[in-house]
Design a protein around this motif. Structure first.
Motif, mmCIF file in Angstrom:
data_model
loop_
_atom_site.group_PDB
_atom_site.id
_atom_site.type_symbol
_atom_site.label_atom_id
_atom_site.label_comp_id
_atom_site.label_asym_id
_atom_site.label_seq_id
_atom_site.Cartn_x
_atom_site.Cartn_y
_atom_site.Cartn_z
ATOM 1 N N GLU A 1 -6.894 -9.515 12.102
ATOM 2 C CA GLU A 1 -8.053 -8.150 11.324
ATOM 3 C C GLU A 1 -7.958 -7.278 11.994
ATOM 4 O O GLU A 1 -8.427 -7.613 13.247
ATOM 5 C CB GLU A 1 -8.910 -8.158 10.096
ATOM 6 N N SER B 1 -3.898 -7.230 8.204
ATOM 7 C CA SER B 1 -3.464 -8.224 9.442
ATOM 8 C C SER B 1 -2.544 -8.218 10.454
ATOM 9 O O SER B 1 -0.669 -7.991 9.163
ATOM 10 C CB SER B 1 -2.882 -8.873 7.594
ATOM 11 N N SER C 1 -8.286 -2.081 6.044
ATOM 12 C CA SER C 1 -8.173 -3.475 7.311
ATOM 13 C C SER C 1 -6.888 -3.770 7.492
ATOM 14 O O SER C 1 -5.862 -4.004 5.966
ATOM 15 C CB SER C 1 -8.897 -4.736 7.196
ATOM 16 N N GLN D 1 0.074 -9.717 12.745
ATOM 17 C CA GLN D 1 0.330 -11.541 13.413
ATOM 18 C C GLN D 1 0.910 -11.041 14.163
ATOM 19 O O GLN D 1 2.677 -9.926 14.699
ATOM 20 C CB GLN D 1 1.656 -11.937 12.118
ATOM 21 N N ALA E 1 -0.084 -5.502 6.262
ATOM 22 C CA ALA E 1 -0.369 -6.424 6.629
ATOM 23 C C ALA E 1 1.042 -6.184 8.079
ATOM 24 O O ALA E 1 2.352 -5.399 7.561
ATOM 25 C CB ALA E 1 0.623 -8.062 6.602
ATOM 26 N N THR F 1 -2.630 -14.361 14.204
ATOM 27 C CA THR F 1 -2.696 -13.434 13.049
ATOM 28 C C THR F 1 -4.518 -13.297 13.459
ATOM 29 O O THR F 1 -5.370 -13.673 13.408
ATOM 30 C CB THR F 1 -2.923 -13.785 11.885
#
Length: 80
Positions: free
Chosen positions: A15, A4, A2, A6, A69, A13
């Motif tokens: 996933e 993240s 996964s 944004q 991310a 945000t």
């Protein structure tokens, strides 16, 4: 794995999974990325990834591996 993601400037945000198309991720997050040709030729869907110098075409890009991310900066091209 996964990741993240944004979306700026709104700070939304969500996933996502590695390999998932960015347009699908954006849609799930309620974020609209303009599109044109859906083949990367017209550049209507260009977005900026933090840490990357050149913009990418969201219509032909998937969530890349190796990152926890991503920050995607949406911007509006006045010609579209």
């Amino acid at each position: 794995m996964s990741v993240s993601i944004q979306f700026l400037p709104d700070g939304v945000t969500v996933e996502a999974e590695v390999g998932e198309p960015l347009l699908v991720v954006a849609d799930r997050a309620g974020v609209t990325i303009p599109t044109g040709c859906l083949m990367g030729s017209c550049h209507a869907c260009e977005v900026e990834l933090t840490g990357r110098e050149d913009p990418i075409c969201a219509c032909i890009t998937a969530v890349p591996p190796g990152q926890e991310a991503l920050v995607i900066n949406l911007y509006v091209d006045p010609t579209w």
